[in-house]
Design a protein around this motif. Structure first.
Motif, PDB file in Angstrom:
ATOM      1  N   PRO A  45       4.926 -23.082  24.814  1.00 33.45           N
ATOM      2  CA  PRO A  45       4.984 -23.879  23.570  1.00 33.45           C
ATOM      3  C   PRO A  45       5.536 -23.059  22.412  1.00 33.45           C
ATOM      4  O   PRO A  45       5.228 -21.874  22.263  1.00 33.45           O
ATOM      5  CB  PRO A  45       3.511 -24.248  23.333  1.00 33.45           C
ATOM      6  CG  PRO A  45       2.849 -24.123  24.668  1.00 33.45           C
ATOM      7  CD  PRO A  45       3.559 -23.003  25.359  1.00 33.45           C
ATOM      8  N   GLY A  46       6.371 -23.692  21.607  1.00 32.50           N
ATOM      9  CA  GLY A  46       6.871 -23.061  20.397  1.00 32.50           C
ATOM     10  C   GLY A  46       5.960 -23.353  19.224  1.00 32.50           C
ATOM     11  O   GLY A  46       4.836 -23.836  19.381  1.00 32.50           O
ATOM     12  N   ASN A  47       6.431 -23.065  18.033  1.00 33.76           N
ATOM     13  CA  ASN A  47       5.618 -23.246  16.842  1.00 33.76           C
ATOM     14  C   ASN A  47       5.568 -24.710  16.410  1.00 33.76           C
ATOM     15  O   ASN A  47       6.582 -25.410  16.419  1.00 33.76           O
ATOM     16  CB  ASN A  47       6.166 -22.415  15.683  1.00 33.76           C
ATOM     17  CG  ASN A  47       5.854 -20.943  15.840  1.00 33.76           C
ATOM     18  OD1 ASN A  47       4.884 -20.582  16.519  1.00 33.76           O
ATOM     19  ND2 ASN A  47       6.641 -20.081  15.214  1.00 33.76           N
ATOM     20  N   ALA A  48       4.388 -25.143  16.029  1.00 34.35           N
ATOM     21  CA  ALA A  48       4.184 -26.470  15.436  1.00 34.35           C
ATOM     22  C   ALA A  48       3.028 -26.342  14.459  1.00 34.35           C
ATOM     23  O   ALA A  48       1.930 -25.917  14.845  1.00 34.35           O
ATOM     24  CB  ALA A  48       3.884 -27.513  16.502  1.00 34.35           C
ATOM     25  N   LEU A  49       3.271 -26.701  13.205  1.00 37.33           N
ATOM     26  CA  LEU A  49       2.288 -26.473  12.149  1.00 37.33           C
ATOM     27  C   LEU A  49       2.000 -27.769  11.405  1.00 37.33           C
ATOM     28  O   LEU A  49       2.891 -28.364  10.800  1.00 37.33           O
ATOM     29  CB  LEU A  49       2.800 -25.416  11.168  1.00 37.33           C
ATOM     30  CG  LEU A  49       1.844 -24.996  10.056  1.00 37.33           C
ATOM     31  CD1 LEU A  49       0.604 -24.318  10.642  1.00 37.33           C
ATOM     32  CD2 LEU A  49       2.544 -24.065   9.070  1.00 37.33           C
ATOM     33  N   ASP A  50       0.747 -28.215  11.461  1.00 34.98           N
ATOM     34  CA  ASP A  50       0.305 -29.402  10.735  1.00 34.98           C
ATOM     35  C   ASP A  50      -0.172 -29.005   9.338  1.00 34.98           C
ATOM     36  O   ASP A  50      -0.446 -27.833   9.062  1.00 34.98           O
ATOM     37  CB  ASP A  50      -0.828 -30.088  11.488  1.00 34.98           C
ATOM     38  CG  ASP A  50      -0.384 -30.639  12.833  1.00 34.98           C
ATOM     39  OD1 ASP A  50       0.829 -30.850  13.013  1.00 34.98           O
ATOM     40  OD2 ASP A  50      -1.253 -30.852  13.707  1.00 34.98           O
ATOM     41  N   ILE A  51      -0.327 -30.031   8.470  1.00 37.34           N
ATOM     42  CA  ILE A  51      -0.708 -29.744   7.089  1.00 37.34           C
ATOM     43  C   ILE A  51      -1.530 -30.891   6.507  1.00 37.34           C
ATOM     44  O   ILE A  51      -1.389 -32.052   6.905  1.00 37.34           O
ATOM     45  CB  ILE A  51       0.541 -29.475   6.214  1.00 37.34           C
ATOM     46  CG1 ILE A  51       0.153 -28.799   4.898  1.00 37.34           C
ATOM     47  CG2 ILE A  51       1.325 -30.763   5.977  1.00 37.34           C
ATOM     48  CD1 ILE A  51       1.357 -28.233   4.153  1.00 37.34           C
ATOM     49  N   GLY A  52      -2.430 -30.550   5.580  1.00 37.77           N
ATOM     50  CA  GLY A  52      -3.239 -31.530   4.868  1.00 37.77           C
ATOM     51  C   GLY A  52      -3.794 -30.921   3.596  1.00 37.77           C
ATOM     52  O   GLY A  52      -3.406 -29.800   3.203  1.00 37.77           O
ATOM     53  N   LEU A  53      -4.726 -31.633   2.945  1.00 36.26           N
ATOM     54  CA  LEU A  53      -5.180 -31.213   1.616  1.00 36.26           C
ATOM     55  C   LEU A  53      -6.648 -31.572   1.408  1.00 36.26           C
ATOM     56  O   LEU A  53      -7.095 -32.664   1.772  1.00 36.26           O
ATOM     57  CB  LEU A  53      -4.338 -31.912   0.545  1.00 36.26           C
ATOM     58  CG  LEU A  53      -4.635 -31.555  -0.912  1.00 36.26           C
ATOM     59  CD1 LEU A  53      -4.229 -30.109  -1.207  1.00 36.26           C
ATOM     60  CD2 LEU A  53      -3.900 -32.518  -1.852  1.00 36.26           C
ATOM     61  N   PHE A  54      -7.390 -30.628   0.805  1.00 35.38           N
ATOM     62  CA  PHE A  54      -8.762 -30.851   0.363  1.00 35.38           C
ATOM     63  C   PHE A  54      -8.856 -30.474  -1.109  1.00 35.38           C
ATOM     64  O   PHE A  54      -8.208 -29.524  -1.560  1.00 35.38           O
ATOM     65  CB  PHE A  54      -9.750 -30.024   1.185  1.00 35.38           C
ATOM     66  CG  PHE A  54      -9.946 -30.539   2.586  1.00 35.38           C
ATOM     67  CD1 PHE A  54     -11.047 -31.313   2.908  1.00 35.38           C
ATOM     68  CD2 PHE A  54      -9.021 -30.256   3.588  1.00 35.38           C
ATOM     69  CE1 PHE A  54     -11.229 -31.804   4.187  1.00 35.38           C
ATOM     70  CE2 PHE A  54      -9.188 -30.739   4.872  1.00 35.38           C
ATOM     71  CZ  PHE A  54     -10.297 -31.510   5.171  1.00 35.38           C
ATOM     72  N   ASP A  55      -9.674 -31.231  -1.845  1.00 37.64           N
ATOM     73  CA  ASP A  55      -9.762 -30.973  -3.276  1.00 37.64           C
ATOM     74  C   ASP A  55     -10.901 -30.011  -3.602  1.00 37.64           C
ATOM     75  O   ASP A  55     -11.440 -29.340  -2.704  1.00 37.64           O
ATOM     76  CB  ASP A  55      -9.847 -32.280  -4.065  1.00 37.64           C
ATOM     77  CG  ASP A  55     -11.117 -33.084  -3.789  1.00 37.64           C
ATOM     78  OD1 ASP A  55     -12.116 -32.505  -3.320  1.00 37.64           O
ATOM     79  OD2 ASP A  55     -11.111 -34.302  -4.054  1.00 37.64           O
ATOM     80  N   GLU A  56     -11.271 -29.947  -4.875  1.00 37.73           N
ATOM     81  CA  GLU A  56     -12.216 -28.936  -5.349  1.00 37.73           C
ATOM     82  C   GLU A  56     -13.622 -29.139  -4.795  1.00 37.73           C
ATOM     83  O   GLU A  56     -14.478 -28.245  -4.907  1.00 37.73           O
ATOM     84  CB  GLU A  56     -12.237 -28.931  -6.879  1.00 37.73           C
ATOM     85  CG  GLU A  56     -13.206 -29.893  -7.537  1.00 37.73           C
ATOM     86  CD  GLU A  56     -12.831 -31.354  -7.363  1.00 37.73           C
ATOM     87  OE1 GLU A  56     -13.684 -32.232  -7.639  1.00 37.73           O
ATOM     88  OE2 GLU A  56     -11.688 -31.643  -6.965  1.00 37.73           O
ATOM     89  N   ARG A  57     -13.871 -30.283  -4.148  1.00 38.69           N
ATOM     90  CA  ARG A  57     -15.202 -30.534  -3.585  1.00 38.69           C
ATOM     91  C   ARG A  57     -15.435 -29.790  -2.279  1.00 38.69           C
ATOM     92  O   ARG A  57     -16.540 -29.820  -1.737  1.00 38.69           O
ATOM     93  CB  ARG A  57     -15.401 -32.034  -3.407  1.00 38.69           C
ATOM     94  CG  ARG A  57     -15.513 -32.782  -4.729  1.00 38.69           C
ATOM     95  CD  ARG A  57     -15.520 -34.276  -4.546  1.00 38.69           C
ATOM     96  NE  ARG A  57     -14.218 -34.774  -4.089  1.00 38.69           N
ATOM     97  CZ  ARG A  57     -13.950 -36.058  -3.897  1.00 38.69           C
ATOM     98  NH1 ARG A  57     -14.900 -36.972  -4.103  1.00 38.69           N
ATOM     99  NH2 ARG A  57     -12.745 -36.446  -3.491  1.00 38.69           N
ATOM    100  N   GLY A  58     -14.419 -29.125  -1.756  1.00 41.87           N
ATOM    101  CA  GLY A  58     -14.626 -28.242  -0.619  1.00 41.87           C
ATOM    102  C   GLY A  58     -14.064 -28.746   0.691  1.00 41.87           C
ATOM    103  O   GLY A  58     -13.583 -29.877   0.800  1.00 41.87           O
ATOM    104  N   THR A  59     -14.147 -27.889   1.703  1.00 44.98           N
ATOM    105  CA  THR A  59     -13.563 -28.157   3.019  1.00 44.98           C
ATOM    106  C   THR A  59     -14.621 -28.337   4.106  1.00 44.98           C
ATOM    107  O   THR A  59     -14.284 -28.370   5.280  1.00 44.98           O
ATOM    108  CB  THR A  59     -12.637 -26.998   3.420  1.00 44.98           C
ATOM    109  OG1 THR A  59     -13.407 -25.787   3.524  1.00 44.98           O
ATOM    110  CG2 THR A  59     -11.525 -26.798   2.399  1.00 44.98           C
ATOM    111  N   GLU A  60     -15.863 -28.479   3.723  1.00 45.84           N
ATOM    112  CA  GLU A  60     -16.922 -28.612   4.712  1.00 45.84           C
ATOM    113  C   GLU A  60     -16.666 -29.822   5.606  1.00 45.84           C
ATOM    114  O   GLU A  60     -16.325 -30.907   5.117  1.00 45.84           O
ATOM    115  CB  GLU A  60     -18.271 -28.777   4.013  1.00 45.84           C
ATOM    116  CG  GLU A  60     -19.438 -28.954   4.968  1.00 45.84           C
ATOM    117  CD  GLU A  60     -20.741 -29.200   4.238  1.00 45.84           C
ATOM    118  OE1 GLU A  60     -21.752 -29.405   4.932  1.00 45.84           O
ATOM    119  OE2 GLU A  60     -20.737 -29.198   3.000  1.00 45.84           O
TER     120      GLU A  60
END
Length: 461
Positions: A45-60
Motif C-alpha cells: 500500500p502507498g500513502n493515503a491520508l484522511d483529514i477532519g477537524l475538532f474544535d476547542e471542546r476537545g478530541t475525546e
C-alpha cells in the motif's frame, strides 16, 4: 496563513492531532493539505491520508468537539459560522486550541510527509442557520411492504451526488425510504429536508468507519454523531452501539466480509441489530456474508437472531441507487414503523422494484406465519411452506433450512412469476427462507442473487 509540516512513519497511530490556535475575533478557518506519494513495490500500500477537524471542546472520543470529516475525498475545507464545506458543520469559531485530525489510512515504507496550510480570517461571526431536518413521516399506505436503501453516500463524504440527486434516483428506483449514511459525519442531516417529500421518507444516520470494520447507524435522531476512532481491541464498540440505540436507531454492520483495508467487520455481532448481507452488485464477499449469516439461524431463533438487510452503498455514477433494496413490512411509512419492521426482520432483499415475494408457513389448523415471524406448532404438525414470486424471469428458486437447500424449482418463465410449495414439520425444520438467483452456465455454482428473504421460524420459541 500558517504552514505546518510533518512526517508520519510506518506504524503511526491511527489518528494524529495537529493543534491550531484560534484567537478571538476569528470568522473563518480554511485548511488545505498535500502529502507525498512515493513509488512502492507491487502489492504494497502507498500513502493515503484522511483529514477532519475538532474544535476547542476537545478530541475525546464521543465528545462534543467534532466539526467535520472528509476522509480522503477533499484536499481542502473551510468552516464559518454561517457555512462550511460539505462534510463539515457550520458554527461559531470560538477561541482556543482546535485540532486538525490526520488519519494515515495507509503509510508507504518510506513514510508519509504532509503539509498543512491553515488560514484564519478575522472578522465578526456570521449567524449560524438553524438546521431543518426531514420529517419522520411520509404519506404511506398503512400496513404494507415498503422499499428502502439504507446505505448511500452524498458529497458530504466521498460520494459525488447531492441529497437532491440521490432522492431523484431513489424515486426512479421505486423506493419509499432512504437512509443518509455519509462516512463519519452528520453534516448532511441539515440538507435532506428539501429532498424528502410526501412520497419519500428520509432517515438520518452515518456510516461509522472504524479501523476494524464499518457499521451503519440507521435512523438516528437528527444530528446524532457516532465516533469512529477505535479498533476492536479497544473495546469501545459496545458503547457506541448503545449510543445508536439511545438515539432511536439501528446498528447494522456493513459489508462484513469486504476485503478492503479496514472494511471487514471485526467487532462481533453481539451489539448489532441487523447485518448488511448484500452490498451493491452481488459479489463473492456477499456470498460469504450470506453463508455466515445463515449459520447464525441454526438454532431456529430460540436465543436471538439478526435480520439480514441489503443496500446499494452507492457513491457516484454508475452506482445504482436501490441495487439492492430492503423491502420491509411496516405499519406505515414512518421512521418508527420502518425501523421496527427492520428490527423484527419482516423483510426481504431484492435487486429492483420489480421483484415481489411472499413466503408463508401454514399449519394444518390454518395458523400462518410470514417472513420474520414464528409459526408455533407441535413438532409433528404438518406445515406447508409456500413461496410466491414475481419480477424474477428465468431465475431459479431455492428453499433453505438449517439442513441446507431442501427444495428447488425453475428456471421461472419469462413472465417472472412462479410458486413453490414444500411440506415439512417443525421437528424437521427450524427455519425456512427463500433465495431466487439468476441462471448460471456453470452447473452447480449458484447464480447471482436476485432476491432472498429473512426466515420464517417453525416450532416453539
Amino acid at each position: 496563513m500558517t504552514t505546518l509540516r510533518g512526517t508520519l512513519p510506518p506504524g503511526s497511530p491511527d489518528y494524529v492531532y495537529v493543534p491550531v490556535h484560534v484567537p478571538p475575533g476569528t470568522a473563518g478557518l480554511h485548511v488545505s493539505y498535500t502529502y507525498d506519494r512515493p513509488p512502492v513495490p507491487a502489492g504494497t500500500p502507498g500513502n493515503a491520508l484522511d483529514i477532519g477537524l475538532f474544535d476547542e471542546r476537545g478530541t475525546e472520543p464521543g465528545g462534543p468537539g467534532f466539526r467535520g470529516w472528509s476522509g480522503g475525498a477533499r484536499t481542502e475545507f473551510f468552516v464559518r459560522a454561517d457555512e462550511a464545506t460539505p462534510g463539515y458543520l457550520p458554527g461559531p469559531l470560538r477561541p482556543g486550541t482546535w485540532h486538525i485530525v490526520l488519519g494515515p489510512y495507509t503509510v508507504a515504507p518510506q513514510g508519509l510527509s504532509y503539509e498543512l496550510t491553515v488560514t484564519l480570517t478575522p472578522g465578526a461571526p456570521g449567524e449560524t442557520p438553524r438546521p431543518v431536518h426531514p420529517p419522520a413521516r411520509a404519506v404511506g399506505r398503512g400496513r404494507d411492504w415498503y422499499r428502502g436503501d439504507c446505505h448511500l453516500h452524498s458529497w458530504h463524504s466521498d460520494g459525488r451526488r447531492t441529497p437532491a440527486r440521490i432522492a431523484e434516483l431513489a424515486r426512479r428506483a421505486g423506493l419509499d425510504f432512504v437512509n443518509s449514511s455519509d462516512h463519519n459525519t452528520t453534516a448532511s442531516h441539515a440538507h435532506w429536508a428539501d429532498a424528502a417529500g410526501d412520497d419519500l421518507l428520509v432517515l438520518l444516520g452515518e456510516e461509522v468507519t472504524t479501523r476494524n470494520g464499518h457499521v451503519l447507524a440507521v435512523g438516528t435522531d437528527p444530528g446524532t454523531f457516532i465516533d469512529w476512532r477505535y479498533r476492536a481491541r479497544d473495546g469501545h464498540w459496545g458503547r457506541f452501539a448503545r449510543e445508536i440505540r439511545r438515539a432511536g436507531g439501528l446498528a447494522v454492520p456493513a459489508h462484513p466480509y469486504a476485503d478492503g483495508i479496514g472494511c471487514g467487520w471485526r467487532h462481533g455481532l453481539a451489539e448489532a441489530d441487523a447485518v448488511e448481507v448484500w452490498n451493491g452488485p452481488w459479489t463473492p464477499d456477499d456470498e460469504v456474508a450470506l453463508a455466515a449469516w445463515d449459520a447464525l439461524l441454526s438454532d431456529g431463533g430460540r436465543t436471538s437472531w439478526l435480520p439480514a438487510m441489503g443496500s446499494s452503498d452507492a457513491h457516484r455514477a454508475p452506482d445504482t441507487v436501490g441495487l439492492p433494496q430492503t423491502v420491509v413490512l411496516a405499519e406505515d411509512l414512518t421512521r418508527a414503523a420502518v425501523l421496527e419492521g427492520l428490527r423484527a426482520g419482516r423483510s426481504y432483499v431484492a435487486e429492483s422494484r420489480h421483484v415481489r415475494l411472499a413466503l408463508t408457513a401454514t399449519a394444518a389448523d390454518g395458523r400462518r406465519a410470514g417472513i420474520g415471524e414464528r409459526l408455533t406448532a407441535a413438532d409433528d404438525s404438518g406445515v406447508t411452506v409456500r413461496l410466491e414470486a414475481s419480477g424474477v424471469p428465468r431465475c431459479s428458486v431455492r428453499l433453505v433450512t438449517d439442513q441446507g437447500v431442501v427444495a428447488t424449482a425453475g428456471p421461472l418463465p419469462v413472465s417472472g412469476r412462479g410458486t413453490l410449495e414444500w411440506h415439512t414439520t417443525p421437528a424437521r425444520t427450524a427455519y425456512v427462507r427463500a433465495e431466487l438467483r439468476h441462471e448460471t452456465a456453470l452447473g452447480p455454482v449458484p447464480g447471482v442473487m436476485a432476491a432472498f428473504t429473512n426466515p420464517v421460524f417453525l416450532g416453539g420459541a
